[in-house]
Design an enzyme around this catalytic site. Structure first.
Site, PDB file in Angstrom:
ATOM      1  N   ALA A   1     -44.772 -83.275  73.913  1.00 47.16           N
ATOM      2  CA  ALA A   1     -45.579 -83.052  75.110  1.00 47.16           C
ATOM      3  C   ALA A   1     -45.960 -84.397  75.698  1.00 47.16           C
ATOM      4  O   ALA A   1     -45.967 -85.405  74.978  1.00 47.16           O
ATOM      5  CB  ALA A   1     -46.827 -82.278  74.722  1.00 47.16           C
TER       6      ALA A   1
ATOM      7  N   GLY B   1     -43.428 -81.065  70.875  1.00 43.92           N
ATOM      8  CA  GLY B   1     -43.103 -79.973  71.801  1.00 43.92           C
ATOM      9  C   GLY B   1     -41.608 -79.803  71.990  1.00 43.92           C
ATOM     10  O   GLY B   1     -41.129 -78.690  72.226  1.00 43.92           O
TER      11      GLY B   1
ATOM     12  N   GLU C   1     -40.462 -77.834  69.190  1.00 47.91           N
ATOM     13  CA  GLU C   1     -41.007 -76.478  69.333  1.00 47.91           C
ATOM     14  C   GLU C   1     -40.196 -75.662  70.339  1.00 47.91           C
ATOM     15  O   GLU C   1     -39.914 -74.484  70.125  1.00 47.91           O
ATOM     16  CB  GLU C   1     -42.476 -76.548  69.759  1.00 47.91           C
ATOM     17  CG  GLU C   1     -43.367 -77.090  68.643  1.00 47.91           C
ATOM     18  CD  GLU C   1     -44.814 -77.215  69.076  1.00 47.91           C
ATOM     19  OE1 GLU C   1     -45.086 -77.981  70.024  1.00 47.91           O
ATOM     20  OE2 GLU C   1     -45.664 -76.547  68.483  1.00 47.91           O
TER      21      GLU C   1
ATOM     22  N   GLU D   1     -47.409 -84.417  65.459  1.00 50.69           N
ATOM     23  CA  GLU D   1     -48.724 -84.248  66.093  1.00 50.69           C
ATOM     24  C   GLU D   1     -49.881 -84.724  65.229  1.00 50.69           C
ATOM     25  O   GLU D   1     -50.860 -85.267  65.727  1.00 50.69           O
ATOM     26  CB  GLU D   1     -48.949 -82.772  66.467  1.00 50.69           C
ATOM     27  CG  GLU D   1     -48.209 -82.308  67.692  1.00 50.69           C
ATOM     28  CD  GLU D   1     -46.762 -81.936  67.441  1.00 50.69           C
ATOM     29  OE1 GLU D   1     -46.253 -82.169  66.324  1.00 50.69           O
ATOM     30  OE2 GLU D   1     -46.131 -81.413  68.366  1.00 50.69           O
TER      31      GLU D   1
HETATM   32  N1  COA Z   1     -45.894 -88.684  76.091  1.00 51.02           N
HETATM   33  C1  COA Z   1     -46.032 -89.649  77.010  1.00 51.02           C
HETATM   34  N2  COA Z   1     -45.438 -90.850  76.939  1.00 51.02           N
HETATM   35  C2  COA Z   1     -44.663 -91.083  75.876  1.00 51.02           C
HETATM   36  C3  COA Z   1     -44.458 -90.135  74.866  1.00 51.02           C
HETATM   37  C4  COA Z   1     -45.113 -88.880  75.002  1.00 51.02           C
HETATM   38  N3  COA Z   1     -44.965 -87.906  74.093  1.00 51.02           N
HETATM   39  N4  COA Z   1     -43.644 -90.658  73.935  1.00 51.02           N
HETATM   40  C5  COA Z   1     -43.323 -91.889  74.349  1.00 51.02           C
HETATM   41  N5  COA Z   1     -43.946 -92.143  75.520  1.00 51.02           N
HETATM   42  C6  COA Z   1     -43.843 -93.374  76.329  1.00 51.02           C
HETATM   43  C7  COA Z   1     -44.440 -94.579  75.621  1.00 51.02           C
HETATM   44  O1  COA Z   1     -45.814 -94.693  75.897  1.00 51.02           O
HETATM   45  C8  COA Z   1     -43.634 -95.711  76.222  1.00 51.02           C
HETATM   46  O2  COA Z   1     -44.181 -95.999  77.485  1.00 51.02           O
HETATM   47  P1  COA Z   1     -44.166 -97.498  78.047  1.00 51.02           P
HETATM   48  O3  COA Z   1     -42.740 -97.901  78.104  1.00 51.02           O
HETATM   49  O4  COA Z   1     -44.845 -97.386  79.369  1.00 51.02           O
HETATM   50  O5  COA Z   1     -44.954 -98.308  77.058  1.00 51.02           O
HETATM   51  C9  COA Z   1     -42.258 -95.096  76.440  1.00 51.02           C
HETATM   52  O6  COA Z   1     -42.459 -93.668  76.451  1.00 51.02           O
HETATM   53  C10 COA Z   1     -41.242 -95.402  75.378  1.00 51.02           C
HETATM   54  O7  COA Z   1     -41.817 -95.095  74.109  1.00 51.02           O
HETATM   55  P2  COA Z   1     -41.630 -96.070  72.852  1.00 51.02           P
HETATM   56  O8  COA Z   1     -42.423 -95.488  71.743  1.00 51.02           O
HETATM   57  O9  COA Z   1     -41.917 -97.445  73.274  1.00 51.02           O
HETATM   58  O10 COA Z   1     -40.068 -95.934  72.617  1.00 51.02           O
HETATM   59  P3  COA Z   1     -39.270 -95.844  71.268  1.00 51.02           P
HETATM   60  O11 COA Z   1     -37.862 -95.701  71.675  1.00 51.02           O
HETATM   61  O12 COA Z   1     -39.659 -96.947  70.354  1.00 51.02           O
HETATM   62  O13 COA Z   1     -39.751 -94.490  70.547  1.00 51.02           O
HETATM   63  C11 COA Z   1     -40.277 -92.137  70.397  1.00 51.02           C
HETATM   64  C12 COA Z   1     -39.509 -93.239  71.158  1.00 51.02           C
HETATM   65  C13 COA Z   1     -40.094 -90.847  71.116  1.00 51.02           C
HETATM   66  C14 COA Z   1     -39.732 -92.027  68.967  1.00 51.02           C
HETATM   67  C15 COA Z   1     -41.773 -92.529  70.311  1.00 51.02           C
HETATM   68  O14 COA Z   1     -42.213 -92.845  71.611  1.00 51.02           O
HETATM   69  C16 COA Z   1     -42.652 -91.425  69.808  1.00 51.02           C
HETATM   70  O15 COA Z   1     -42.766 -91.234  68.608  1.00 51.02           O
HETATM   71  N6  COA Z   1     -43.346 -90.725  70.731  1.00 51.02           N
HETATM   72  C17 COA Z   1     -44.355 -89.762  70.412  1.00 51.02           C
HETATM   73  C18 COA Z   1     -43.748 -88.489  69.953  1.00 51.02           C
HETATM   74  C19 COA Z   1     -44.863 -87.506  69.651  1.00 51.02           C
HETATM   75  O16 COA Z   1     -45.834 -87.809  69.008  1.00 51.02           O
HETATM   76  N7  COA Z   1     -44.687 -86.297  70.143  1.00 51.02           N
HETATM   77  C20 COA Z   1     -45.654 -85.272  69.971  1.00 51.02           C
HETATM   78  C21 COA Z   1     -46.615 -85.323  71.094  1.00 51.02           C
HETATM   79  S1  COA Z   1     -47.909 -84.146  70.873  1.00 51.02           S
END
Ligand code: COA
Length: 702
Positions: A64, A103, A106, A126
């Site tokens: 999400a 999400g 999910e 999460e």
């Molecule tokens: N919502 C909003 N923004 C998100 C996001 C999310 N779920 N996941 C990543 N982003 C944004 C980051 O803030 C970052 O923004 P920026 O470039 O402005 O700093 C950008 O996307 C890239 O993320 P980053 O973590 O730097 O890239 P990465 O390639 O190293 O890792 C993921 C990618 C997806 C593995 C990592 O971002 C992640 O674990 N995200 C969260 C996933 C999560 O917790 N999902 C459940 C949400 S309830």
């Protein structure tokens, strides 16, 4: 990117619903609406017999959109993706690549089938944000892979690879070739099979399940990332066992909303974005500033140098390791090998990996061997003269453009840079002990000389070796140790005033610190601080507060390694027990300094230690030694074990306590102790009076 974050593509009787929301296809409300609208239209289109959900870019939906969690919650029944997928009459296949997290996973579980590339990863992280999977995940995952593994994945938040997910039953097929072709083909093959809905799976309640839930509740109580969300997750899994899917989802929704509002989640969401914000540096906006690092070098094979060399080898970077003599060199190498072998013994490295890493560490006693290094980190004794001498030598042998970094924890990067004819290439890279474990690396920028390219190269290298790099200005102790002096200073003062080490440590542990300051000193060794104090003039307050530490060292009580320090340690153990000797010494010091000991409450202990950190943190910000308050939080979380569910000292002060209250308490403690550490920072006074937060100071857009 168009306003609608996706498209629909038709391949004969199969429709592909594309999501296109860079960079990670986070599920925003627009993505949700696009999915619901497209699926509903395709559901009523008689020429479509099956659907595929797929994503453009580097990943399937990674969760999400976390930014939306801080906005007011609005129920939008037209955007119920999960309900829409469950209600669909045609088979739906999710085509997974990259990181199908939260999400995203999910949505995939609400589809009938899941196909994935071999490199895809799935997970429900999460809990790391103080949340629970609120899109049906707590109900779907136990139905798909069983209660035990579902609890393991949801409580750890860790991701698993496609193969493992396939074995567990969360993925139906891992594909080698083109993902989309395979997903369309798979959908075609299921057209006449009918639906296979996760909502129709039933879990039989059993004694095994009851005991799994009981164990999970006990684990949840010990979670390092806060306790609220893990407990709620276990309750939701219980609902998945006992209730029909729709009823379980109601429980999940209610618990999810409670988590979203909970301070632990607010703090952990702050940490998620704060960590990513550390990379935003005002004059590093251009791409391509970082220079390539193919070979590195470390000077000093002691605890820090050895740990740093391991970090580089772990990231497959060949690293010269230089010492002054063969003997110290081989002693250092032996420690590195022992560390790797201990990891191998735990099954986390293979024998071949141990050898490969050892082979990347190239021992030498000659500076000439460092000539091909692109990045050289000095980790020698913490003495300016020694460091200057090393940098002069490096200046002679290092290739043009090599970054010359010092692992100093407090000395001036400007002075070190001046020892060379290339101060633009000189930077601080302050690792934390043990360097191969702690995630923080303070990247210290000289006052004027360090070039943007040197800084960018250092930050990029930190990222490559799995560290979070936080830029600090060049001040005594940089961000972390400068603030720490206030924290430990208060701990010492309160012991003279009336507390005991075990009380101080206990109060701070209950606040969430992994270890109290006295346990920490015993672990690090009291002699280290003793030696550094001998080289400087102390204020009368410091003389009083360090008297106990000095007496202990002079008695040979240097901490764990000598079987006693602030605590006693029974032979061969590391378990601290309160010391009668220390208690007597404290009384002596109080008498010597005419202090009448009094009762110090746990609340005072926490407040004085943490508010001292915050007040100095405000000075660090005012002097622009940190780019933003959230950088300070990241330093404390990753270098000093500050509890992540409190968001960091600055977040805690602002969001939990409130800056006006912090100011009032700082002033009270100043009145009580006359300690200059509680001279209220002008920045704190200004923000508190203007009722503004730290974000109002932000210099770089985030
Ligand atoms: N919502 C909003 N923004 C998100 C996001 C999310 N779920 N996941 C990543 N982003 C944004 C980051 O803030 C970052 O923004 P920026 O470039 O402005 O700093 C950008 O996307 C890239 O993320 P980053 O973590 O730097 O890239 P990465 O390639 O190293 O890792 C993921 C990618 C997806 C593995 C990592 O971002 C992640 O674990 N995200 C969260 C996933 C999560 O917790 N999902 C459940 C949400 S309830």
């Amino acid at each position: 990117m168009s306003a609608v974050p996706g498209t629909v593509e038709i391949r004969d009787t199969v429709a592909i619903v594309w999501v296109d929301n860079p960079p990670v296809n986070a599920i925003s409300s627009l993505v949700r609406e696009h999915l619901v609208r497209s699926i509903c239209e395709l559901e009523s289109n008689p020429s479509i017999h099956a659907m595929v959900i797929a994503c453009k870019g580097k990943t399937f939906m990674a969760g999400a959109d976390i930014t939306e969690f801080s906005k007011p919650y609005v129920v939008n029944r037209d955007a119920d993706m999960i309900g829409t997928l469950h209600g669909c009459t045609k088979p739906v296949v999710a085509a997974l690549h990259g990181t199908a997290f939260g999400g995203g996973f999910e949505v995939a579980m609400a589809c009938d089938y899941r196909v994935a590339t071999a490199s895809a990863r799935v997970g429900l992280p999460e809990v790391k944000l103080g949340l629970l999977p609120g899109g049906g995940g707590t109900q779907s995952l136990p139905r798909l892979i069983g209660v035990k593994d579902a609890l393991r994945l949801m409580l750890s938040g860790d991701a698993i690879g496609a193969q493992e997910a396939c074995k567990l039953g969360a993925i139906d097929r891992v594909v080698d070739g083109d993902l989309l072709d395979a997903a369309v083909e798979f959908a075609r093959s299921k057209m006449n099979v009918g639906r296979r809905r996760v909502v129709d799976i039933r879990i039989e309640p059993s004694a095994t399940h009851a005991s799994l839930l009981q164990d999970a509740r006990a684990t949840a109580q010990k979670s390092k990332t806060g306790r609220h969300a893990p407990t709620q997750i276990v309750d939701c899994v219980q609902a998945a066992i006992e209730l029909p899917f729709a009823e379980g989802r109601k429980v999940e929704r209610e618990r999810f909303l409670a988590c979203r509002q909970h301070p632990e989640s607010k703090a952990l969401r702050h940490v998620f974005f704060a960590e990513r914000r550390t990379r935003k540096i005002p004059d590093l906006t251009e791409d391509g500033l970082a220079r390539s690092v193919k070979v590195a070098a470390v000077i000093g094979a002691g605890t820090m140098g050895g740990g740093i060399a391991m970090c580089l080898a772990d990231a497959s970077i060949p690293v010269h390791l230089l010492e002054t003599s063969q003997e110290t060199l081989y002693r250092g190498l032996a420690v590195i090998r022992k560390n790797y072998e201990a990891t191998a013994a735990k099954g986390r490295l293979s024998r071949a990996q141990v050898e490969a890493r050892m082979n990347l560490i190239l021992p030498t006693v000659s500076y000439d061997d460092l000539a091909d290094a692109d990045f050289i980190i000095e980790a020698a004794f913490e003495t300016l003269e020694i460091k200057k001498d090393i940098f002069q030598k490096l200046d002679k042998v290092a290739k043009s453009g090599a970054v010359l970094a010092s692992n100093t924890s407090r000395l001036s990067i400007d002075s070190i840079g001046e020892a060379t004819a290339r101060p633009q290439d000189v930077v601080g890279t302050h690792f934390f002990s043990p360097a191969n474990v702690m995630r923080l690396c303070e990247v210290v920028r000289g006052s004027t000389a360090t070039s943007p390219s040197t800084l960018a190269t250092s930050l990029e290298l930190a990222r490559r070796i799995g560290k979070v790099g936080v830029v600090s200005g060049n001040c005594y102790g940089f961000i972390g140790n400068r603030m720490l002096s206030g924290y430990t200073g208060q701990a010492l003062s309160m012991v003279v005033e009336g507390a005991l080490p075990e009380q101080v440590d206990g109060a701070l542990r209950r606040f969430g610190m992994p270890m109290g300051p006295f346990q920490m000193s015993d672990l690090a060794g009291l002699d280290v601080g003793y030696r550094s104090r001998k080289g400087r003039t102390l204020t009368s307050r410091e003389q009083r507060d360090y008297r106990l530490a000095d007496k202990l060292v002079e008695m040979g009580r240097c901490g764990q390694k000598t079987g006693g320090g602030y605590y006693d340690y029974a032979e061969g153990t590391r378990t601290p027990s309160p010391s009668a000797i220390v208690s007597e010494l404290i009384d002596d010091v109080a008498r010597e300094h005419k202090v009448t000991r009094r009762v110090v409450s746990d609340e005072e202990i926490v407040e004085r230690c943490i508010f001292a950190l915050v007040n100095i943190g405000c000075e660090v910000l005012r002097e622009e030694m940190a780019y933003r308050a959230s950088d300070i939080d990241i330093v404390y979380l990753n270098g000093y074990g500050f509890p992540s569910y409190r968001g960091g000292p600055m977040f805690w002060a602002e969001q939990v306590i409130g800056l006006p209250t912090v100011l009032e308490r700082v002033r009270n403690y100043h009145a009580l102790t006359a300690d200059p550490v509680f001279d209220a920072s002008p920045l704190l006074i200004r923000l508190a009076s203007e009722t503004k937060g730290f974000d109002s100071l932000e210099v770089v857009s985030s």
